[in-house]
Scaffold this active site. Structure first.
Site, PDB file in Angstrom:
ATOM      1  N   PHE A  34       0.840  -1.202   0.000  1.00 17.23           N
ATOM      2  CA  PHE A  34       0.000   0.000   0.000  1.00 17.23           C
ATOM      3  C   PHE A  34       0.869   1.244   0.000  1.00 17.23           C
ATOM      4  O   PHE A  34       1.839   1.321   0.738  1.00 17.23           O
ATOM      5  CB  PHE A  34      -0.902   0.020   1.243  1.00 17.23           C
ATOM      6  CG  PHE A  34      -2.045  -0.952   1.159  1.00 17.23           C
ATOM      7  CD1 PHE A  34      -3.208  -0.594   0.515  1.00 17.23           C
ATOM      8  CD2 PHE A  34      -1.957  -2.214   1.709  1.00 17.23           C
ATOM      9  CE1 PHE A  34      -4.271  -1.479   0.412  1.00 17.23           C
ATOM     10  CE2 PHE A  34      -3.009  -3.114   1.616  1.00 17.23           C
ATOM     11  CZ  PHE A  34      -4.168  -2.747   0.971  1.00 17.23           C
ATOM     12  N   ASP A  35       0.513   2.227  -0.818  1.00 17.33           N
ATOM     13  CA  ASP A  35       1.191   3.517  -0.720  1.00 17.33           C
ATOM     14  C   ASP A  35       0.381   4.399   0.230  1.00 17.33           C
ATOM     15  O   ASP A  35      -0.667   3.984   0.730  1.00 17.33           O
ATOM     16  CB  ASP A  35       1.408   4.158  -2.099  1.00 17.33           C
ATOM     17  CG  ASP A  35       0.108   4.436  -2.837  1.00 17.33           C
ATOM     18  OD1 ASP A  35      -0.960   4.493  -2.187  1.00 17.33           O
ATOM     19  OD2 ASP A  35       0.151   4.597  -4.061  1.00 17.33           O
ATOM     20  N   SER A  36       0.888   5.623   0.457  1.00 22.15           N
ATOM     21  CA  SER A  36       0.242   6.463   1.475  1.00 22.15           C
ATOM     22  C   SER A  36      -1.190   6.823   1.081  1.00 22.15           C
ATOM     23  O   SER A  36      -2.051   7.016   1.924  1.00 22.15           O
ATOM     24  CB  SER A  36       1.074   7.715   1.729  1.00 22.15           C
ATOM     25  OG  SER A  36       1.297   8.396   0.509  1.00 22.15           O
TER      26      SER A  36
END
Lengths: 82, 557
Positions: A34-36
């Site tokens: 997951f990215d931010s």
């Protein structure tokens, strides 16, 4: 408890753009990719599903799936007690 | 072109208008008129002078919230000091490494002061040992001197502010803009050939203020035209993209800019229920820039929000960069997107753009329009000479918006601005006088509208256990019409399990930059070459990585 964990897993699978089978010990960034942006998407989905409010400032300390389940569980309990 | 004004003069003028900023932090809403803001800025200005800051001193701002950031920026500028925006910590998960990064910028830039929130002041106070020029750490809460107007105002050619986007290495790059630069760009954007900002315009933005589009476009743009600006935190938008659109509807917003990814996020995440009652008919300028524009994204957005009154002719795709204040080109207003379907393989430097023949090897590029009035644009070959139309070359810019320079970095500045031409490092071509951007010749990685310097990412993970120091290469895989993929290739030292190292790399980059690394490739010792001057061979490593990926799973990841 199990329903919260299942709900969390469900959301993680939906938000991820790749096929994942999350485990409690998985790290959202390192293991699940997951990215931010996606982490905040997860937060929004959790709020909607469990009718809770998660402060954005709390998000950084939430690293693993178990952390997420734990936080949601406590927020749901706090809501029911209120 | 209207008279060019300094930041403080623009603020003083706007203070006479019935306008200001709406700040929309999570769950709250405050309105500050420009008159109020002017008073608050005088207070900051006076406080800085009383604290001992002098004209020309660099004051670093580490302020994540919009209102204090703007007040301090204006106040510091009014005092004649040079405000510099530093990156703010993405998370507090790795504050120590963030402080290393901030310390590197403070040391190299010779900053005299840090202005930050009280809770961070103690941490910055500890950095003073390593930063001899850093005389004071000021807590924002203590800047409460009486609001007295300064005796003198900064000159138009003084530095208005510096934006540090990169920091880790010994030579952090801070884009220094003069008041003249800022005013020339803002007035050209607001002017008749640009947005034609007028008496009914309202800006709405969720962009961070340490981003050129957020600060110049969406905060200074409204200020210079004395129109209202609505500012919400980026996290609010990212968490619930519909909040952006709701703010536009509620405030009857007319101008809002965002990178391509924001439109994509709306398409993917705004739900049918959010569309009910949503009225976007006031939105006449939907700017798109700061990263490659993906034609299908804009089409999908226009289709999805047409029932809410959104018009596809509102899209204003633009090209620009912080080194040119914000915008370099804009297309005419109120027209459909102009696009060009071209062959992907021909989009490299010195090639002539060919129409797409093979659909698998084609991409649709969107025109970003022509140069701003009073500015010049050239697509040049390696010798710097202008190329004919439809030849791919480096985009060069000249005119009053070209930055004063990289702060304290004369050599890098001289390499970047030659004979008055700013060498952007971006590739593009002209067609009917309009610019199509199609690639990059520098190493910058662009994700979600933010630029990342590979040196910063390399530095960030260099000290992790299991990674061989100085043997890390970061790069982006850039393809036209697609988001960059972030790759880190690191030599393994064998002192930690590979999985652990890969996790640690991702986590560190996530904590410091909020960035996800698409691929972490651990390679045996001796794989990452160095130049004779000791720098990692980034281009060679990237070429080897790309080749091995094409040949099959050669590099372990």
């Amino acid at each position: 408890m199990s329903t919260i964990a299942e709900g969390v897993m469900d959301i993680l699978k939906n938000v991820s753009r790749r096929p994942i089978e999350p485990a409690l010990s998985n790290d959202l960034v390192a293991d699940l990719g997951f990215d931010s942006l996606q982490v905040l998407e997860v937060v929004a989905e959790l709020e909607d599903r469990f009718d809770i409010a998660i402060a954005v400032d709390d998000v950084p300390s939430t690293r693993t799936v178990a952390d997420v389940v734990d936080r949601v569980t406590r927020l749901v309990a706090a809501r029911s007690n209120a | 072109m209207p008279r060019l004004r300094t930041l403080s003069d623009a603020l003083a003028d706007a203070a006479h208008a019935d306008a200001g900023y709406w700040f929309l932090p999570a769950g709250a809403e405050t309105y500050r008129s420009y008159a109020d803001l002017y008073q608050a800025s005088c207070r900051v200005s006076r406080s800085l002078v009383e604290a001992g800051l002098r004209r020309g001193d660099l004051a670093a701002l580490v302020l994540p919230e919009a209102e204090p950031f703007l007040t301090t920026l204006f106040g510091a500028s009014m005092a004649g000091t040079i405000p510099a925006s530093l990156p703010v910590p993405v998370t507090t998960g790795d504050l120590a490494r963030y402080l290393d990064l901030a310390g590197g910028i403070l040391r190299a830039s010779g900053a005299k002061a840090v202005i930050t929130a009280k809770i961070l002041a103690a941490a910055f106070e500890r950095l003073r040992n390593g930063c001899p020029a850093l005389e004071m750490v000021l807590a924002l809460e203590d800047l409460d001197a009486p609001a007295i107007e300064p005796d003198s105002r900064p000159e138009l050619d003084a530095i208005a502010f510096v934006q540090f986007t990169s920091g880790s290495t010994s030579a952090p790059k801070g884009v220094a803009l003069s008041h003249r630069n800022v005013a020339a760009n803002v007035e050209a954007i607001n002017g008749p050939a640009g947005l034609m900002t007028g008496a009914t315009d309202v800006g709405v933005s969720w962009l961070p203020l340490n981003h050129d589009m957020g600060l110049v476009g969406m905060a200074l743009g409204p200020l210079y035209s004395a129109r209202p600006g609505v500012l919400m935190p980026a996290a609010t938008f990212v968490k619930r993209p519909a909040e952006w659109l709701r703010a536009i509807a509620r405030f009857r917003g007319t101008i809002s800019f965002a990178p391509n990814f924001a439109y994509d996020l709306c398409v993917r995440r705004v739900k049918a229920a959010d569309l009910e009652g949503l009225d976007l008919s006031s939105w006449r300028i939907a700017g798109c820039g700061a990263e490659p524009i993906h034609h299908p994204t804009l089409e999908a957005f226009a289709k999805m929000f047409a029932p809410a009154g959104f018009r596809a002719t509102s899209f204003l795709p633009s090209y620009g960069l912080a080194e040119h204040v914000l915008a370099a080109t804009l297309p005419p207003r109120d027209r459909p997107l102009r696009s060009d379907r071209v062959s992907l393989s021909a989009l490299t430097a010195s090639h002539i753009v060919a129409p797409a023949a093979d659909e698998d090897n084609a991409v649709t590029l969107v025109s970003c329009g022509g140069a701003l009035p009073g500015h010049e644009l050239r697509v040049a070959g390696e010798d710097g000479a202008a190329l004919p139309e439809r030849h791919v070359g480096e985009i060069l810019l000249a005119g009053p918006s070209v930055m004063a320079g990289y702060y304290g970095q004369a050599e890098v500045t001289a390499r970047t601005i030659r004979d008055g031409w700013l060498h952007t490092g971006d590739l593009g071509y002209l067609s009917d006088g309009e610019l199509f951007v199609c690639g990059r010749i520098n190493d910058v990685i662009i994700v979600n509208g933010r630029k990342y310097h590979p040196q910063d990412l390399e530095w960030a993970v260099d000290d992790l256990p299991g990674v061989r120091r100085g043997r890390v290469v970061a790069f982006g895989i850039v393809e036209p019409g697609r988001a960059d993929r972030v790759v880190i290739v690191a030599e393994a030292s064998g002192t930690a399990a590979p999985d652990t190292v890969v996790d640690a790399v991702r986590r560190r980059i996530g904590d410091l930059f909020g960035l996800y690394v698409d691929d972490v490739a651990l390679v045996p010792g001796g794989t990452v070459g160095r130049t004779t001057s000791g720098k990692v061979q980034r281009a060679a490593t990237r070429a080897r990585y790309t080749q091995s990926k094409m040949a099959g799973p050669g590099v372990k990841s």
